[in-house]
Design an enzyme around this catalytic site. Structure first.
Site, PDB file in Angstrom:
ATOM      1  N   ASP A 154       0.808  -1.227   0.000  1.00  0.00           N
ATOM      2  CA  ASP A 154       0.000   0.000   0.000  1.00  0.00           C
ATOM      3  C   ASP A 154       0.839   1.275   0.000  1.00  0.00           C
ATOM      4  OD1 ASP A 154      -2.239  -1.631   0.140  1.00  0.00           O
ATOM      5  OD2 ASP A 154      -2.245  -1.643   2.326  1.00  0.00           O
ATOM      6  N   ALA A 183      -3.454   6.813 -17.737  1.00  0.00           N
ATOM      7  CA  ALA A 183      -4.899   6.740 -17.468  1.00  0.00           C
ATOM      8  C   ALA A 183      -5.552   8.112 -17.687  1.00  0.00           C
ATOM      9  CB  ALA A 183      -5.132   6.274 -16.035  1.00  0.00           C
TER      10      ALA A 183
END
Ligand code: ADP
Length: 320
Positions: free
Chosen positions: A128, A187
Protein backbone atom coordinates in the site's frame (compact mmCIF):
# COMPACT_ATOMS: atom_id res chain seq x y z
CA UNK A 1 26.80 -8.20 23.27
CA UNK A 2 24.02 -9.33 20.92
CA UNK A 3 23.92 -13.10 20.44
CA UNK A 4 20.49 -13.88 19.06
CA UNK A 5 17.83 -12.01 17.09
CA UNK A 6 14.30 -12.94 16.08
CA UNK A 7 12.38 -12.12 12.89
CA UNK A 8 8.69 -12.14 12.14
CA UNK A 9 6.53 -10.95 9.27
CA UNK A 10 3.11 -9.59 10.16
CA UNK A 11 -0.04 -8.17 8.55
CA UNK A 12 -0.48 -8.31 4.77
CA UNK A 13 2.31 -10.07 2.88
CA UNK A 14 4.39 -8.04 0.44
CA UNK A 15 6.82 -9.09 -2.29
CA UNK A 16 10.34 -8.45 -1.07
CA UNK A 17 9.72 -9.61 2.50
CA UNK A 18 11.76 -12.73 1.70
CA UNK A 19 14.65 -10.61 0.44
CA UNK A 20 14.61 -8.77 3.78
CA UNK A 21 14.54 -12.04 5.75
CA UNK A 22 17.50 -13.33 3.71
CA UNK A 23 19.49 -10.14 4.31
CA UNK A 24 18.80 -10.22 8.06
CA UNK A 25 19.81 -13.87 8.36
CA UNK A 26 23.01 -13.52 6.36
CA UNK A 27 24.12 -10.22 7.88
CA UNK A 28 23.54 -11.58 11.37
CA UNK A 29 25.30 -14.90 10.74
CA UNK A 30 28.26 -13.02 9.23
CA UNK A 31 28.52 -11.17 12.56
CA UNK A 32 28.31 -14.36 14.61
CA UNK A 33 24.69 -13.73 15.63
CA UNK A 34 22.17 -16.56 15.67
CA UNK A 35 18.77 -15.96 14.03
CA UNK A 36 15.42 -17.38 15.08
CA UNK A 37 12.43 -17.22 12.75
CA UNK A 38 8.95 -16.84 14.19
CA UNK A 39 6.07 -18.23 12.15
CA UNK A 40 2.88 -16.31 11.32
CA UNK A 41 3.64 -12.99 12.96
CA UNK A 42 2.58 -12.14 16.50
CA UNK A 43 0.25 -15.16 16.49
CA UNK A 44 3.17 -17.58 16.04
CA UNK A 45 5.14 -15.70 18.68
CA UNK A 46 2.26 -16.14 21.12
CA UNK A 47 2.11 -19.84 20.23
CA UNK A 48 5.91 -20.14 20.52
CA UNK A 49 6.40 -21.39 16.98
CA UNK A 50 10.08 -20.49 16.81
CA UNK A 51 12.91 -22.18 14.92
CA UNK A 52 16.47 -21.49 13.94
CA UNK A 53 17.15 -19.93 10.54
CA UNK A 54 20.48 -20.93 9.05
CA UNK A 55 22.24 -19.58 5.99
CA UNK A 56 20.82 -22.29 3.69
CA UNK A 57 17.27 -21.83 4.95
CA UNK A 58 17.14 -18.52 3.10
CA UNK A 59 18.65 -19.80 -0.13
CA UNK A 60 16.49 -19.38 -3.26
CA UNK A 61 13.98 -17.01 -1.67
CA UNK A 62 15.26 -13.66 -2.95
CA UNK A 63 13.17 -13.99 -6.11
CA UNK A 64 9.98 -15.22 -4.43
CA UNK A 65 7.06 -13.05 -3.31
CA UNK A 66 5.19 -13.74 -0.08
CA UNK A 67 7.01 -14.63 3.11
CA UNK A 68 8.63 -17.96 4.02
CA UNK A 69 7.83 -17.21 7.67
CA UNK A 70 4.11 -16.87 7.00
CA UNK A 71 2.03 -14.00 8.30
CA UNK A 72 -1.22 -13.57 10.19
CA UNK A 73 -3.57 -11.07 11.75
CA UNK A 74 -3.67 -11.45 15.52
CA UNK A 75 -5.80 -8.69 17.07
CA UNK A 76 -5.24 -10.18 20.55
CA UNK A 77 -1.75 -8.65 20.46
CA UNK A 78 -3.38 -5.35 21.50
CA UNK A 79 -3.90 -6.95 24.90
CA UNK A 80 -1.09 -6.13 27.32
CA UNK A 81 -1.22 -9.57 28.99
CA UNK A 82 -0.78 -11.26 25.61
CA UNK A 83 2.24 -9.06 24.88
CA UNK A 84 3.69 -9.88 28.32
CA UNK A 85 3.47 -13.60 27.47
CA UNK A 86 5.13 -12.88 24.12
CA UNK A 87 7.93 -11.04 25.87
CA UNK A 88 8.58 -13.94 28.25
CA UNK A 89 8.71 -16.29 25.25
CA UNK A 90 11.26 -14.01 23.55
CA UNK A 91 13.34 -13.93 26.75
CA UNK A 92 13.01 -17.69 27.25
CA UNK A 93 14.61 -18.16 23.82
CA UNK A 94 17.29 -15.61 24.79
CA UNK A 95 16.41 -13.34 21.88
CA UNK A 96 18.12 -9.95 22.28
CA UNK A 97 16.18 -8.01 19.63
CA UNK A 98 13.23 -8.56 17.28
CA UNK A 99 12.89 -7.46 13.66
CA UNK A 100 9.27 -6.96 12.63
CA UNK A 101 8.50 -6.70 8.91
CA UNK A 102 5.02 -5.38 8.24
CA UNK A 103 2.68 -2.43 7.95
CA UNK A 104 1.37 0.20 10.35
CA UNK A 105 -0.55 -2.29 12.48
CA UNK A 106 2.58 -4.38 12.94
CA UNK A 107 4.48 -1.20 13.84
CA UNK A 108 1.98 -0.52 16.64
CA UNK A 109 2.61 -3.95 18.14
CA UNK A 110 6.39 -3.43 17.91
CA UNK A 111 6.13 0.04 19.43
CA UNK A 112 4.29 -1.32 22.46
CA UNK A 113 6.72 -4.23 22.87
CA UNK A 114 9.62 -1.76 22.75
CA UNK A 115 7.96 0.57 25.29
CA UNK A 116 7.32 -2.40 27.54
CA UNK A 117 11.00 -3.35 27.47
CA UNK A 118 11.72 -5.51 24.45
CA UNK A 119 13.74 -3.80 21.67
CA UNK A 120 12.18 -4.07 18.21
CA UNK A 121 13.24 -2.76 14.82
CA UNK A 122 10.57 -2.43 12.12
CA UNK A 123 10.98 -2.76 8.37
CA UNK A 124 8.17 -1.34 6.19
CA UNK A 125 6.55 -4.17 4.24
CA UNK A 126 3.27 -3.43 2.47
CA UNK A 127 2.16 -2.95 -1.11
CA UNK A 128 0.00 0.00 0.00
CA UNK A 129 2.98 2.35 0.52
CA UNK A 130 1.12 4.02 3.36
CA UNK A 131 3.81 3.90 6.06
CA UNK A 132 5.07 7.16 7.54
CA UNK A 133 8.82 7.76 7.73
CA UNK A 134 9.66 6.15 4.39
CA UNK A 135 9.21 7.18 0.77
CA UNK A 136 8.69 3.56 -0.28
CA UNK A 137 7.78 0.38 1.51
CA UNK A 138 8.90 -3.06 0.41
CA UNK A 139 6.38 -4.54 -2.03
CA UNK A 140 5.09 -1.30 -3.50
CA UNK A 141 7.32 -1.40 -6.56
CA UNK A 142 6.34 -5.00 -7.39
CA UNK A 143 2.63 -4.35 -6.87
CA UNK A 144 2.93 -1.29 -9.11
CA UNK A 145 4.60 -3.41 -11.79
CA UNK A 146 1.72 -5.89 -11.50
CA UNK A 147 -0.92 -3.16 -11.82
CA UNK A 148 0.83 -1.71 -14.86
CA UNK A 149 1.05 -5.12 -16.58
CA UNK A 150 -2.67 -5.70 -16.08
CA UNK A 151 -3.77 -2.20 -17.07
CA UNK A 152 -1.69 -2.42 -20.27
CA UNK A 153 -3.54 -5.62 -21.13
CA UNK A 154 -6.90 -4.03 -20.40
CA UNK A 155 -5.97 -1.09 -22.61
CA UNK A 156 -5.41 -3.47 -25.56
CA UNK A 157 -8.89 -4.87 -25.35
CA UNK A 158 -10.64 -1.61 -24.34
CA UNK A 159 -9.14 0.10 -27.36
CA UNK A 160 -10.26 -2.63 -29.75
CA UNK A 161 -13.86 -2.44 -28.55
CA UNK A 162 -14.01 1.31 -27.81
CA UNK A 163 -14.76 0.64 -24.17
CA UNK A 164 -14.10 2.41 -20.93
CA UNK A 165 -12.16 0.40 -18.41
CA UNK A 166 -12.54 1.11 -14.70
CA UNK A 167 -9.79 -0.55 -12.67
CA UNK A 168 -9.68 -0.76 -8.89
CA UNK A 169 -6.29 -1.10 -7.21
CA UNK A 170 -5.43 -1.93 -3.62
CA UNK A 171 -3.93 0.70 -1.32
CA UNK A 172 -6.24 0.66 1.70
CA UNK A 173 -6.43 4.40 2.36
CA UNK A 174 -3.39 5.41 0.33
CA UNK A 175 -3.74 6.34 -3.34
CA UNK A 176 -0.09 5.72 -4.31
CA UNK A 177 -0.64 2.50 -6.27
CA UNK A 178 -3.45 4.04 -8.31
CA UNK A 179 -1.61 7.34 -8.71
CA UNK A 180 1.75 5.95 -9.82
CA UNK A 181 0.00 3.47 -12.13
CA UNK A 182 -2.08 6.28 -13.65
CA UNK A 183 1.08 8.08 -14.77
CA UNK A 184 2.78 4.88 -15.90
CA UNK A 185 -0.27 3.70 -17.86
CA UNK A 186 -1.53 7.04 -19.17
CA UNK A 187 -4.90 6.74 -17.47
CA UNK A 188 -7.54 9.33 -18.31
CA UNK A 189 -8.43 9.79 -14.68
CA UNK A 190 -7.29 8.67 -11.25
CA UNK A 191 -9.44 8.54 -8.13
CA UNK A 192 -7.54 8.58 -4.83
CA UNK A 193 -8.61 9.14 -1.23
CA UNK A 194 -6.27 12.12 -0.89
CA UNK A 195 -8.24 14.19 -3.42
CA UNK A 196 -11.94 15.03 -3.59
CA UNK A 197 -13.53 13.06 -6.44
CA UNK A 198 -15.44 15.12 -9.00
CA UNK A 199 -17.82 13.28 -11.35
CA UNK A 200 -17.97 16.38 -13.59
CA UNK A 201 -14.20 16.44 -13.97
CA UNK A 202 -14.18 12.72 -14.81
CA UNK A 203 -16.91 13.22 -17.45
CA UNK A 204 -14.95 16.13 -18.93
CA UNK A 205 -11.68 14.17 -19.19
CA UNK A 206 -13.43 11.24 -20.85
CA UNK A 207 -15.50 13.45 -23.19
CA UNK A 208 -12.39 15.41 -24.21
CA UNK A 209 -10.54 12.18 -24.98
CA UNK A 210 -13.38 10.78 -27.06
CA UNK A 211 -13.62 14.09 -28.99
CA UNK A 212 -9.88 13.84 -29.73
CA UNK A 213 -10.53 10.40 -31.23
CA UNK A 214 -9.38 8.19 -28.36
CA UNK A 215 -10.81 4.69 -28.62
CA UNK A 216 -10.64 3.90 -24.93
CA UNK A 217 -10.52 5.47 -21.53
CA UNK A 218 -8.87 4.06 -18.45
CA UNK A 219 -9.86 5.17 -14.99
CA UNK A 220 -7.81 3.99 -12.03
CA UNK A 221 -9.52 3.91 -8.66
CA UNK A 222 -8.00 3.28 -5.25
CA UNK A 223 -10.07 0.83 -3.21
CA UNK A 224 -12.39 2.12 -0.47
CA UNK A 225 -13.13 5.45 -2.18
CA UNK A 226 -16.33 4.63 -4.07
CA UNK A 227 -18.44 1.82 -5.47
CA UNK A 228 -16.95 0.92 -8.86
CA UNK A 229 -20.23 -0.64 -10.11
CA UNK A 230 -22.20 2.51 -9.33
CA UNK A 231 -19.60 4.62 -11.09
CA UNK A 232 -19.78 2.29 -14.11
CA UNK A 233 -23.56 2.73 -14.27
CA UNK A 234 -23.21 6.54 -14.13
CA UNK A 235 -20.58 6.54 -16.87
CA UNK A 236 -22.59 4.23 -19.09
CA UNK A 237 -25.56 6.58 -18.88
CA UNK A 238 -23.37 9.62 -19.56
CA UNK A 239 -21.29 8.28 -22.47
CA UNK A 240 -23.52 5.58 -23.96
CA UNK A 241 -20.38 3.43 -24.19
CA UNK A 242 -19.75 0.00 -22.75
CA UNK A 243 -17.98 0.08 -19.41
CA UNK A 244 -15.94 -2.78 -17.97
CA UNK A 245 -14.93 -2.95 -14.33
CA UNK A 246 -11.92 -4.85 -13.03
CA UNK A 247 -11.01 -5.25 -9.38
CA UNK A 248 -7.40 -6.36 -9.47
CA UNK A 249 -7.36 -7.79 -5.92
CA UNK A 250 -4.63 -10.03 -4.59
CA UNK A 251 -2.86 -10.65 -7.92
CA UNK A 252 -1.21 -7.34 -7.10
CA UNK A 253 0.72 -9.02 -4.28
CA UNK A 254 2.22 -11.89 -6.26
CA UNK A 255 4.97 -12.41 -8.81
CA UNK A 256 8.69 -12.12 -8.59
CA UNK A 257 9.79 -8.97 -6.72
CA UNK A 258 11.23 -6.12 -8.78
CA UNK A 259 14.91 -5.23 -8.60
CA UNK A 260 13.99 -2.17 -6.50
CA UNK A 261 12.09 -4.19 -3.89
CA UNK A 262 14.86 -6.79 -3.69
CA UNK A 263 17.59 -4.18 -3.30
CA UNK A 264 15.81 -1.97 -0.78
CA UNK A 265 14.70 -5.01 1.22
CA UNK A 266 18.30 -6.25 1.30
CA UNK A 267 19.58 -2.85 2.43
CA UNK A 268 16.90 -2.52 5.11
CA UNK A 269 17.40 -6.08 6.38
CA UNK A 270 21.11 -5.57 6.77
CA UNK A 271 20.60 -2.14 8.37
CA UNK A 272 18.16 -3.65 10.89
CA UNK A 273 20.84 -6.06 12.13
CA UNK A 274 23.35 -3.20 12.40
CA UNK A 275 20.88 -1.21 14.52
CA UNK A 276 20.27 -4.11 16.89
CA UNK A 277 24.03 -4.69 17.17
CA UNK A 278 24.40 -1.03 18.17
CA UNK A 279 21.75 -1.51 20.85
CA UNK A 280 19.16 0.65 19.04
CA UNK A 281 15.53 -0.43 19.53
CA UNK A 282 12.02 1.00 19.20
CA UNK A 283 12.81 2.26 15.70
CA UNK A 284 11.56 1.80 12.16
CA UNK A 285 13.62 1.84 9.00
CA UNK A 286 12.82 3.81 5.88
CA UNK A 287 14.24 5.02 2.61
CA UNK A 288 14.11 8.79 2.24
CA UNK A 289 15.73 10.76 -0.57
CA UNK A 290 17.52 7.56 -1.56
CA UNK A 291 19.12 7.03 1.87
CA UNK A 292 18.33 4.28 4.35
CA UNK A 293 17.26 5.99 7.58
CA UNK A 294 15.55 5.19 10.85
CA UNK A 295 13.13 6.98 13.16
CA UNK A 296 11.55 6.25 16.53
CA UNK A 297 8.46 4.11 15.82
CA UNK A 298 6.37 6.34 18.07
CA UNK A 299 7.53 9.50 16.29
CA UNK A 300 6.87 7.96 12.91
CA UNK A 301 3.35 6.78 13.85
CA UNK A 302 2.29 9.92 15.72
CA UNK A 303 4.09 12.82 14.08
CA UNK A 304 4.79 11.81 10.50
CA UNK A 305 2.49 11.19 7.62
CA UNK A 306 3.18 9.38 4.40
CA UNK A 307 3.30 12.23 1.87
CA UNK A 308 0.91 12.35 -1.05
CA UNK A 309 2.79 13.39 -4.20
CA UNK A 310 0.77 16.37 -5.39
CA UNK A 311 3.13 17.01 -8.32
CA UNK A 312 2.64 13.49 -9.60
CA UNK A 313 -1.13 13.90 -9.26
CA UNK A 314 -1.01 17.12 -11.26
CA UNK A 315 1.20 15.45 -13.86
CA UNK A 316 -1.27 12.61 -14.18
CA UNK A 317 -3.99 15.12 -15.03
CA UNK A 318 -1.73 17.09 -17.36
CA UNK A 319 -0.63 14.25 -19.59
CA UNK A 320 -4.02 12.98 -20.79
P1 ADP B 1 -0.34 -4.30 8.79
O1 ADP B 1 0.83 -4.55 9.66
O2 ADP B 1 -0.12 -4.79 7.38
O3 ADP B 1 -0.83 -2.88 8.88
P2 ADP B 1 -2.53 -5.14 10.52
O4 ADP B 1 -3.08 -3.79 10.72
O5 ADP B 1 -3.49 -6.26 10.34
O6 ADP B 1 -1.53 -5.24 9.28
O7 ADP B 1 -1.60 -5.46 11.80
C1 ADP B 1 -0.87 -6.66 11.85
C2 ADP B 1 -0.87 -7.19 13.26
O8 ADP B 1 -0.21 -6.25 14.12
C3 ADP B 1 -2.24 -7.38 13.89
O9 ADP B 1 -2.86 -8.58 13.52
C4 ADP B 1 -1.87 -7.38 15.37
O10 ADP B 1 -1.31 -8.63 15.73
C5 ADP B 1 -0.79 -6.31 15.43
N1 ADP B 1 -1.38 -5.01 15.79
C6 ADP B 1 -2.12 -4.19 15.02
N2 ADP B 1 -2.51 -3.08 15.70
C7 ADP B 1 -2.02 -3.22 16.95
C8 ADP B 1 -2.08 -2.41 18.14
N3 ADP B 1 -2.77 -1.26 18.19
N4 ADP B 1 -1.45 -2.87 19.24
C9 ADP B 1 -0.77 -4.04 19.23
N5 ADP B 1 -0.67 -4.83 18.14
C10 ADP B 1 -1.28 -4.45 17.02
Amino acid sequence: MIKKIGILTSGGDAPGMNAAIRAIVRTAINSGIQVLGIRDGYLGLHQERIFELKRDDVADILNRAGTILGTARFPAFKDEAVRKDAMSILRKHEIDGLVVIGGEGSYKGAKLLSFEGFPCVCIPGTIDNDIPGTDYSIGFSTALRNVIDDVDKLRDTASSHKRISLVETMGRNCGDLALYASVACGAEYVIVPERQFSLEELYKNIDDGLKQGKRHAIVLICENVLDIKELAADLETHTGLEIRTTILGHVQRGGSPTAFDRIVASQMGSYAVDLIKRGVGGVCIGIQDNHIVHHEIAESLCQMQHKFDVNLYNLSNLLI
